[in-house]
Design an enzyme around this catalytic site. Structure first.
Site, PDB file in Angstrom:
ATOM      1  N   ARG A  28       0.822  -1.215   0.000  1.00 45.44           N
ATOM      2  CA  ARG A  28       0.000   0.000   0.000  1.00 45.44           C
ATOM      3  C   ARG A  28       0.860   1.271   0.000  1.00 45.44           C
ATOM      4  NH1 ARG A  28      -5.671  -0.797   1.634  1.00 45.44           N
ATOM      5  NH2 ARG A  28      -6.066  -2.854   0.807  1.00 45.44           N
ATOM      6  N   ARG A  32      -3.738   6.321   1.037  1.00 42.66           N
ATOM      7  CA  ARG A  32      -4.322   7.495   1.705  1.00 42.66           C
ATOM      8  C   ARG A  32      -3.389   8.233   2.652  1.00 42.66           C
ATOM      9  NH1 ARG A  32      -9.637   4.896   3.975  1.00 42.66           N
ATOM     10  NH2 ARG A  32      -8.267   3.102   3.798  1.00 42.66           N
ATOM     11  N   ARG A  41      -7.131  11.362  -5.888  1.00 37.78           N
ATOM     12  CA  ARG A  41      -8.428  10.689  -5.760  1.00 37.78           C
ATOM     13  C   ARG A  41      -9.567  11.706  -5.807  1.00 37.78           C
ATOM     14  NH1 ARG A  41     -10.679   7.269  -0.778  1.00 37.78           N
ATOM     15  NH2 ARG A  41     -10.940   9.398  -0.095  1.00 37.78           N
ATOM     16  N   ASP A  78      -6.649  -2.847  -7.513  1.00 35.45           N
ATOM     17  CA  ASP A  78      -7.192  -3.482  -6.320  1.00 35.45           C
ATOM     18  C   ASP A  78      -7.420  -4.948  -6.612  1.00 35.45           C
ATOM     19  OD1 ASP A  78      -8.216  -2.605  -3.541  1.00 35.45           O
ATOM     20  OD2 ASP A  78      -9.636  -4.111  -4.235  1.00 35.45           O
ATOM     21  N   TYR A 155     -14.683 -12.012  -0.215  1.00 37.44           N
ATOM     22  CA  TYR A 155     -15.391 -10.755  -0.516  1.00 37.44           C
ATOM     23  C   TYR A 155     -16.632 -11.014  -1.367  1.00 37.44           C
ATOM     24  CZ  TYR A 155     -11.585  -7.981   1.418  1.00 37.44           C
ATOM     25  OH  TYR A 155     -10.674  -7.417   2.275  1.00 37.44           O
TER      26      TYR A 155
HETATM   27  O1  1CP Z   1       0.231   0.566  -3.258  1.00 38.61           O
HETATM   28  C1  1CP Z   1      -0.236  -0.589  -3.352  1.00 38.61           C
HETATM   29  O2  1CP Z   1       0.038  -1.498  -2.568  1.00 38.61           O
HETATM   30  C2  1CP Z   1      -1.095  -0.908  -4.578  1.00 38.61           C
HETATM   31  C3  1CP Z   1      -2.473  -0.716  -4.401  1.00 38.61           C
HETATM   32  C4  1CP Z   1      -3.387  -1.706  -3.695  1.00 38.61           C
HETATM   33  C5  1CP Z   1      -3.261  -3.070  -3.424  1.00 38.61           C
HETATM   34  C6  1CP Z   1      -2.057  -3.976  -3.645  1.00 38.61           C
HETATM   35  C7  1CP Z   1      -4.677  -1.312  -3.266  1.00 38.61           C
HETATM   36  C8  1CP Z   1      -5.211   0.041  -3.370  1.00 38.61           C
HETATM   37  N1  1CP Z   1      -5.331  -2.423  -2.815  1.00 38.61           N
HETATM   38  C9  1CP Z   1      -4.485  -3.512  -2.878  1.00 38.61           C
HETATM   39  C10 1CP Z   1      -4.796  -4.898  -2.531  1.00 38.61           C
HETATM   40  C11 1CP Z   1      -5.954  -5.192  -1.658  1.00 38.61           C
HETATM   41  N2  1CP Z   1      -7.229  -4.665  -1.712  1.00 38.61           N
HETATM   42  C12 1CP Z   1      -5.963  -6.207  -0.679  1.00 38.61           C
HETATM   43  C13 1CP Z   1      -4.785  -7.122  -0.416  1.00 38.61           C
HETATM   44  C14 1CP Z   1      -3.725  -6.467   0.376  1.00 38.61           C
HETATM   45  C15 1CP Z   1      -4.074  -6.150   1.801  1.00 38.61           C
HETATM   46  O3  1CP Z   1      -4.438  -7.078   2.530  1.00 38.61           O
HETATM   47  O4  1CP Z   1      -3.954  -4.969   2.143  1.00 38.61           O
HETATM   48  C16 1CP Z   1      -7.227  -6.247  -0.093  1.00 38.61           C
HETATM   49  C17 1CP Z   1      -7.709  -7.161   1.018  1.00 38.61           C
HETATM   50  C18 1CP Z   1      -8.028  -5.272  -0.750  1.00 38.61           C
HETATM   51  C19 1CP Z   1      -9.467  -4.996  -0.537  1.00 38.61           C
HETATM   52  C20 1CP Z   1      -9.664  -3.574  -0.233  1.00 38.61           C
HETATM   53  N3  1CP Z   1      -9.694  -2.591  -1.184  1.00 38.61           N
HETATM   54  C21 1CP Z   1      -9.733  -2.953   1.021  1.00 38.61           C
HETATM   55  C22 1CP Z   1      -9.628  -3.658   2.357  1.00 38.61           C
HETATM   56  C23 1CP Z   1     -10.960  -3.894   2.957  1.00 38.61           C
HETATM   57  C24 1CP Z   1     -10.897  -4.843   4.125  1.00 38.61           C
HETATM   58  O5  1CP Z   1     -11.599  -5.856   4.065  1.00 38.61           O
HETATM   59  O6  1CP Z   1     -10.133  -4.579   5.072  1.00 38.61           O
HETATM   60  C25 1CP Z   1      -9.856  -1.581   0.812  1.00 38.61           C
HETATM   61  C26 1CP Z   1     -10.006  -0.501   1.828  1.00 38.61           C
HETATM   62  C27 1CP Z   1      -9.823  -1.377  -0.595  1.00 38.61           C
HETATM   63  C28 1CP Z   1      -9.795  -0.091  -1.323  1.00 38.61           C
HETATM   64  C29 1CP Z   1      -8.425   0.371  -1.613  1.00 38.61           C
HETATM   65  N4  1CP Z   1      -7.526  -0.331  -2.404  1.00 38.61           N
HETATM   66  C30 1CP Z   1      -6.375   0.395  -2.540  1.00 38.61           C
HETATM   67  C31 1CP Z   1      -6.534   1.617  -1.806  1.00 38.61           C
HETATM   68  C32 1CP Z   1      -5.507   2.704  -1.724  1.00 38.61           C
HETATM   69  C33 1CP Z   1      -7.805   1.572  -1.222  1.00 38.61           C
HETATM   70  C34 1CP Z   1      -8.430   2.658  -0.398  1.00 38.61           C
HETATM   71  C35 1CP Z   1      -9.332   3.436  -1.297  1.00 38.61           C
HETATM   72  C36 1CP Z   1      -9.410   4.870  -0.911  1.00 38.61           C
HETATM   73  O7  1CP Z   1     -10.134   5.142   0.043  1.00 38.61           O
HETATM   74  O8  1CP Z   1      -8.782   5.698  -1.586  1.00 38.61           O
END
Ligand code: 1CP
Length: 354
Positions: A28, A32, A41, A78, A155
């Site tokens: 990540r 944010r 964003r 994502d 999910y």
């Molecule tokens: O910088 C990076 O790492 C690349 C971007 C990235 C990656 C690899 C994002 C952006 N998401 C992910 C993978 C991801 N998405 C995972 C696997 C990694 C981990 O465990 O962190 C998972 C479980 C998700 C699902 C997801 N998408 C969540 C988690 C929800 C939960 O169940 O806890 C969330 C909040 C998102 C949205 C998301 N994806 C990425 C970002 C920056 C965000 C936040 C969106 C925002 O508010 O701007």
């Protein structure tokens, strides 16, 4: 897209070759906690538009590289792009996480699913990979990724983030054939998707099995590990994808490291509950290890961050095959200056004297 990156520390460490210092990237790393990410964003309007517009995905992918001396870029996307392409109706809600309008509730729902064609249904991801590779100009390698079949299934069946995994566990225990069919479809989908990312230019592939650790020992093998093994064998059968190093990260999977090492990945991601020294013994140095600082350390002082980095490096010990990372993603409240302290500390403290 055959150029090798000038900074190839990550690739070398994943292949367990010697490096001048330990490579580091951060799960990540675009997100944010960065004000410039929040601005992008805001301009895009929402998160999915960022993911689905290759130029914007490229812009946010590059943001952490402009600030920190990172050894890799990770595609901004994502894991939920696959269920979105399967027609489940993905949306993201501020402070709540992802949600699906049409979650999978029954065997009939599973029967109605198809395997997305990466070029047709996820072409925006492949285009983002191409645009980012061009922008990177071989500075550092680009990591492509997918969720694991099991993590995607959680999910898709829960319809949103969950604490107890009640619906998906109901499915595996009461409707095993439906769960098995869903995981089969997802294994195929993830295999094709990662292969397409490799062909588009991804130089490392990572499988995020964020929720593998909620399964029991036997169920982990059946519902998480075996599907990931199928994904890796799909990659191994492709002349381009088979040359791309792979990382498998099961959060909470520290007790299954030998089994994970046996499915043919190049590296295993470890969360912070596992000692890297013990992990090395468990996998008998057959694979590289990635990790594993507690992400919460980034809330501590710069001095404490440096000492925590030194502890992780010492825990891994000498020899090749370490990629420094957090044990899970960086959290939104972190001060970006602290990430810089971490990245610089990894390089400074890991220099190997000739
Ligand atoms: O910088 C990076 O790492 C690349 C971007 C990235 C990656 C690899 C994002 C952006 N998401 C992910 C993978 C991801 N998405 C995972 C696997 C990694 C981990 O465990 O962190 C998972 C479980 C998700 C699902 C997801 N998408 C969540 C988690 C929800 C939960 O169940 O806890 C969330 C909040 C998102 C949205 C998301 N994806 C990425 C970002 C920056 C965000 C936040 C969106 C925002 O508010 O701007």
């Amino acid at each position: 897209m055959t150029g090798s990156p000038r900074n190839d520390r990550l690739i070398r460490a994943l292949k367990r070759e010697p490096v001048d210092c330990t490579p580091v990237w951060i799960m990540r790393q675009a997100g944010r906690y960065l004000p410039e990410y929040r601005a992008s964003r805001e301009r895009a309007g929402d998160f999915l538009t960022l993911c689905k517009t290759p130029e914007l995905a490229c812009e946010v992918t590059m943001q952490p590289l402009a600030r920190f001396d990172l050894d890799a870029a990770i595609l901004f996307s994502d894991i939920l792009t696959i269920p979105d392409a399967m027609g489940l109706g993905l949306s993201l809600h501020e402070g709540e996480g992802p949600r699906f309008a049409r979650p999978i509730n029954s065997k009939a729902d599973v029967d109605s699913l198809g395997v997305p064609d990466p070029e047709d249904d996820l072409g925006y991801v492949l285009e983002a990979v191409r645009v980012i590779r061009h922008e990177l100009a071989d500075r550092v390698p680009l990591i492509g990724f997918s969720g694991s079949p099991w993590t995607l299934a959680t999910y898709m069946v829960e319809g949103r983030s969950t604490r107890d995994f009640a619906k998906i566990k109901n499915m595996i225990y009461r409707e095993a054939p439906a769960a098995q069919k869903l995981l089969g479809l997802l294994s195929q989908s993830v295999g094709l998707y990662l292969k397409a990312q490799a062909r588009a230019g991804a130089q490392v592939l990572m499988v995020f099995d964020t929720w593998g650790g909620v399964l029991g020992h036997a169920e982990y093998r059946e519902f998480s590990l075996d599907p990931m093994a199928q994904v890796l064998s799909e990659l191994q059968s492709d002349p381009i994808a088979s040359k791309v190093p792979t990382i498998v990260f099961t959060k909470g999977g520290g007790q299954w490291l030998p089994q994970i090492a046996s499915i043919g990945c190049d590296a295993i991601g470890c969360d912070w509950t596992t000692s890297l020294a013990q992990a090395r013994l468990a996998v008998k140095d057959q694979v590289a290890l990635q990790g594993n600082l507690d992400p919460a350390i980034l809330y501590a002082s710069p001095e404490r961050i440096r000492s925590a980095v030194a502890e992780v490096l010492a825990d891994f010990g000498s020899g090749p095959g370490h990629v420094f990372n957090l044990g899970h993603g960086v959290t939104p409240g972190v001060n970006p200056d602290h990430v810089k302290v971490l990245v610089d500390a990894v390089h400074e403290l890991s220099v190997i004297s000739p």
